[in-house]
Structure formats: C-alpha cells, structure tokens
Design a protein around this motif. Structure first.
Motif, mmCIF file in Angstrom:
data_model
loop_
_atom_site.group_PDB
_atom_site.id
_atom_site.type_symbol
_atom_site.label_atom_id
_atom_site.label_comp_id
_atom_site.label_asym_id
_atom_site.label_seq_id
_atom_site.Cartn_x
_atom_site.Cartn_y
_atom_site.Cartn_z
ATOM 1 N N TYR A 158 0.822 -1.210 0.000
ATOM 2 C CA TYR A 158 0.000 0.000 0.000
ATOM 3 C C TYR A 158 0.855 1.259 0.000
ATOM 4 O O TYR A 158 0.344 2.349 -0.291
ATOM 5 C CB TYR A 158 -0.925 0.007 1.220
ATOM 6 N N MET B 294 -7.827 7.398 5.898
ATOM 7 C CA MET B 294 -8.923 6.586 5.383
ATOM 8 C C MET B 294 -9.158 5.444 6.343
ATOM 9 O O MET B 294 -8.215 4.857 6.879
ATOM 10 C CB MET B 294 -8.609 6.079 3.976
ATOM 11 N N SER C 100 -11.448 0.953 4.004
ATOM 12 C CA SER C 100 -11.003 1.495 2.718
ATOM 13 C C SER C 100 -9.601 1.051 2.335
ATOM 14 O O SER C 100 -9.054 1.535 1.337
ATOM 15 C CB SER C 100 -11.045 3.029 2.752
ATOM 16 N N ALA D 12 -7.770 -0.697 -4.826
ATOM 17 C CA ALA D 12 -8.517 0.105 -5.788
ATOM 18 C C ALA D 12 -8.878 1.473 -5.198
ATOM 19 O O ALA D 12 -8.767 2.510 -5.876
ATOM 20 C CB ALA D 12 -9.783 -0.639 -6.212
ATOM 21 N N LYS D 13 -9.297 1.509 -3.933
ATOM 22 C CA LYS D 13 -9.657 2.782 -3.310
ATOM 23 C C LYS D 13 -8.430 3.643 -3.056
ATOM 24 O O LYS D 13 -8.478 4.866 -3.205
ATOM 25 C CB LYS D 13 -10.411 2.519 -2.010
ATOM 26 N N LEU D 14 -7.348 2.993 -2.682
ATOM 27 C CA LEU D 14 -6.124 3.754 -2.461
ATOM 28 C C LEU D 14 -5.604 4.331 -3.771
ATOM 29 O O LEU D 14 -5.127 5.477 -3.810
ATOM 30 C CB LEU D 14 -5.069 2.854 -1.807
ATOM 31 N N ARG D 15 -5.675 3.557 -4.839
ATOM 32 C CA ARG D 15 -5.261 4.043 -6.150
ATOM 33 C C ARG D 15 -6.154 5.186 -6.603
ATOM 34 O O ARG D 15 -5.694 6.166 -7.192
ATOM 35 C CB ARG D 15 -5.302 2.879 -7.154
ATOM 36 N N ARG D 16 -7.460 5.084 -6.321
ATOM 37 C CA ARG D 16 -8.387 6.142 -6.705
ATOM 38 C C ARG D 16 -8.047 7.447 -5.984
ATOM 39 O O ARG D 16 -8.102 8.522 -6.563
ATOM 40 C CB ARG D 16 -9.813 5.720 -6.382
ATOM 41 N N HIS D 17 -7.678 7.347 -4.688
ATOM 42 C CA HIS D 17 -7.300 8.554 -3.950
ATOM 43 C C HIS D 17 -6.044 9.187 -4.543
ATOM 44 O O HIS D 17 -5.974 10.416 -4.697
ATOM 45 C CB HIS D 17 -7.052 8.205 -2.480
ATOM 46 N N THR E 69 -6.940 10.756 -7.958
ATOM 47 C CA THR E 69 -7.866 11.893 -7.876
ATOM 48 C C THR E 69 -7.229 13.104 -7.216
ATOM 49 O O THR E 69 -7.343 14.238 -7.722
ATOM 50 C CB THR E 69 -9.131 11.484 -7.105
#
Length: 454
Positions: free
Chosen positions: A72, A97, A101, A105-110, A113
């Motif tokens: 991560y 987070m 979370s 996928a959510k970490l990559r999205r953060h 973004t």
C-alpha cells in the motif's frame, strides 16, 4: 434440475427425462455413472454457495477488518492507529482513510484523484515521505515532553519574577517576551528564538501562574507549620496611602536545623482595628488551615494599645488560647522610640538636617538646580533622600547622604540669593562641631539599620 439435466453429461446429449419410458429404458444403460455423481456434486456446491450468500441482518453490520500490506505504500499510504486493524494515512496530504477502505482500488483512486502528478512516482519517493512523516511525529512527541514542559517552567519563573518586582502582568507580553526573542535570535539563532515564542506569557496566563505559585507557597508553609513543634508570630497593623488598614502576620519556625521566617497572613481590616477584630482575623486563618494554637510560643507586636491591652488586646486573647505563649516588643519599634527620645543637643542637629533636606526636596526647582551643581562637580550622588517618620530606615540613610554631600551643599547655598534660611544653612555647613555631631548621628543610625536588617 431440468436445466442441469439439459446441460449434463448424458449420452448423445439427449434429454433422458424428456424421452419416453421405453426410450429411457433403452438409453439408461448408456448413462455414465460418474457423470451422475458429478451432476449431484455440482448441484450440491451451487446450493451451498447460495446458502453462504444469504447474510443475516446482524451479520451484515459486522464489517470485515483488514490488515495493512506493505504494497500500500506504493499508493502513498502508511498505517496509523491500532496495530491489528489500522487505518491508512496518506503521506502527501495526511488524509486518514478508515480500515474498510484499505483496498488497493480505493487507495489508487485517492492517489489518481487528489495527487495525479504523483501516480507514476517510484516506491522510493513514498518511502522518503514516510521517513519525513515519522521524523515529524517524533519531533512532536519530543516537543510535548521536553520543550512544552520547559516552556511552562519558564512561564512560572517569569511570573514569579514579575510578582516579586511588583510589575504589571502585561509587561511580559508587551516588553519581556519581544526582547527575549530578539536577543535569543541574535545570539543563538532563529531555531532557539522559535522556542522562546512558545512560552506563554499573556496577561491571563501570568495572573494564573502567580496565583498558582502563591497557593503552592502557602500550602508549603502550612505543611511546615503543621509538622513543626513550635513557632512564633509577629503582628503589624498599618494604614497605606489609600487609607486602607493592612494587617500583617510574620511567622518564625525551625526547619531543617535553621530558623525560617515567612509571611503568614496579609489581610485588610475593613471595619475596626480593635484587638478583638485583629484576633478574629488571625484565629479564622489558623482554624481554616487546622493549625494548633498551642504550638505558638511567642507573639511580638509594636506595643500599641490594641495589641497589648490587658483585657481586650490581641496579645491577651492569643495568650488565652495559647497558655505557653510569651510576648515581646518589636526591636525595630524600640529603635524608633529611642530615636524619638534622644538628647536635646542631638535632636537639634537632627531637626536642622531635616530642614536642609526639605528645603531642596520640597521644591522642584531647587532639586533641579542642586542636581546640576552635583553634575558639574562630578559628585558620586546627585540627590538627597527625603526624610519620613514612617520608614524606620529613613534617618540613617538621610543623614549619611547629607554628610556625604556637605561640600556640594556649601557651594549650592552660597550661590543662592541671600536669605535668612540659606545663610543659616551655610553657617551650619561651615561649623565643624555641628558636622561632627551630624557624622556621629549618621554613624549611629547606620549601625542600627545594619543591625536591624540582620
């Protein structure tokens, strides 16, 4: 089962059940036994999968706890919080987070973004930010344990000095702190100056520190008196410039092989100043702190009627509750009484000396002219002390300063326009006998002052 059977591994791909009974009997021999067992097992697995997907209401509320994985960090997240089920914190924006979370996928999205310019950065880049983050946290803990503690201690020391000097509380923030910051910045650098700015010294903080210091000193004194086997008190009542009657009580007690003296009580007398009112103030203070009267072995006063009256005096009332207590007369007050009863010859010298001082000190113009004469001559002193009957050190200091400036006074009065008073002063300053008596009085009162101060 029809759909399974239609797609099952039956001979010739025919639907056995759809055939006639005769055909079934004819084709039953052609069915592979192993295919039937596979069919049954496949149906059972699908049934178990459907059952496992049915979640009860209480089971839906229980979220899955996730573990932190070192991969991560490539998304810029480090673990914070509980070690078993940590949350994720971004090393770039410090956003935290929740544990649920911690999904790639959510970490990559953060990262894509909020930090799109860093999505192609290598792992070493985030590792450097991780070290910086750890260093900052360590510095914060160190500051909270050391610098903050030292700053609080410095604030208490500053408050104590301000209270001891009798200065206003605002002097710390308006004058002392800016000066300290500039001095430390010039001598030790900006980093040390930043630590000085962290010292709290506002008006409310200084006031709070002074009250806490006062309470601590009072509690320490009360504790010493409770543990002591004996103590003696000295009483003094006087009126200040505002007309308010202030009552002071000093206490002496043995502590660690020496005799200590501290201020035990300072309180205003709002109404009468009789012996009964004074005793009530002392007795209430003693009862408040649970100090026994039988430990009092002596009480000292100035000999006033309200203090030593045989019936209603304060000392008499104290002796009624402290049978072992004795009474004594203040040494300083005795010296003041003796000075008032000196011989007529020396009293005349003292009066004339006071007249010389008052002639200069009571007139601003004469004070300025005398200061100018002293500056032109290069004298060690440039002014006289004002004599007062209230201050017991006044006589010794006034006479000594007058004798040291006798030559300057001769020149000053000689330059003054001729008058009866100035001519008389010039004659006195040229009279060797009068100067000898003045020197004698100055030495005697100076010795008394030194002895009383000890």
């Amino acid at each position: 089962m029809d759909s399974w059977l239609k797609t099952g591994r039956l001979a010739s791909g025919k639907n056995v059940l759809a055939c006639s009974p005769a055909e079934n009997n004819e084709n039953i021999s052609e069915i592979d036994v192993s295919s039937l067992s596979d069919l049954v097992n496949t149906g059972q697995e699908r049934q178990n999968k459907l059952v496992s997907e049915i979640v009860l209401p209480q089971e839906r509320t229980t979220s899955k706890k996730r573990k932190y994985d070192e991969s991560y960090l490539s998304f810029g997240f480090i673990p914070v919080g509980m070690a078993e089920n940590p949350d994720g914190q971004c090393v770039i924006c410090n956003k935290i987070m929740c544990n649920s979370s911690l999904v790639p996928a959510k970490l990559r999205r953060h990262l894509d973004t909020n930090h799109p310019q860093l999505k192609d950065e290598s792992l070493s880049f985030f590792e450097r930010h991780k070290e910086v983050q750890k260093t900052g946290v360590a510095a914060l803990h160190k500051y909270a344990k050391t610098d903050n503690k030292n700053g609080t201690e410095a604030s208490f020391m500053l408050s104590y000095r301000i209270a001891h000097a009798g200065k206003p509380h605002t002097i710390a923030e308006d004058l002392i702190k800016p000066c300290m910051t500039k001095i430390v910045s010039c001598v030790l650098g900006e980093d040390a100056a930043k630590k000085i700015t962290a010292v709290q010294c506002s008006n409310n903080v200084i006031s709070d520190r002074i009250h806490k210091t006062s309470d601590h000193i009072q509690n320490e004194l009360i504790c010493r008196l409770k543990n002591s086997k004996m103590f003696a008190i000295q009483l003094n009542e006087s009126t200040d410039v505002a007309g308010l009657s202030i009552f002071l009580v000093f206490v002496r007690y043995p502590f660690k092989g020496s005799i200590e003296e501290d201020l035990f009580l300072c309180a205003p007398l709002e109404t009468n100043t009789t012996g009964e009112e004074i005793f009530k103030v002392i007795d209430s203070h003693m009862s408040k702190h649970h100090i026994e009267w039988n430990k009092c072995i002596d009480v000292c006063s100035d000999g006033a009627a309200a203090m030593i009256g045989k019936i209603k005096g304060t000392v008499t009332r104290i002796k009624s509750v402290a049978p072992k207590c004795s009474k004594s007369h203040c040494v300083l007050h005795r010296h003041a009484l003796v000075a008032m009863k000196i011989s007529y010859e020396l009293k005349t010298v003292l009066d004339r000396a006071v007249q010389i001082v008052n002639y200069i000190k009571s007139r601003p113009l004469q004070s300025r002219l005398f200061k100018k004469v002293c500056e032109d001559i290069g004298s060690q002193h440039q002014s006289l002390f004002l004599h007062t009957q209230v201050r017991w050190l006044s006589r010794g200091r006034v006479l000594l300063r007058l004798f040291e400036l006798r030559n300057e006074l001769k020149i000053f009065f000689t330059k003054q326009p001729g008058s009866a008073s100035t001519n008389a002063f010039v004659d006195l300053l040229h009279d060797e006998v009068w100067l000898i008596k003045l020197a004698y009085l100055a030495d005697i009162f100076d010795k008394l002052n030194k002895m009383s101060c000890k």
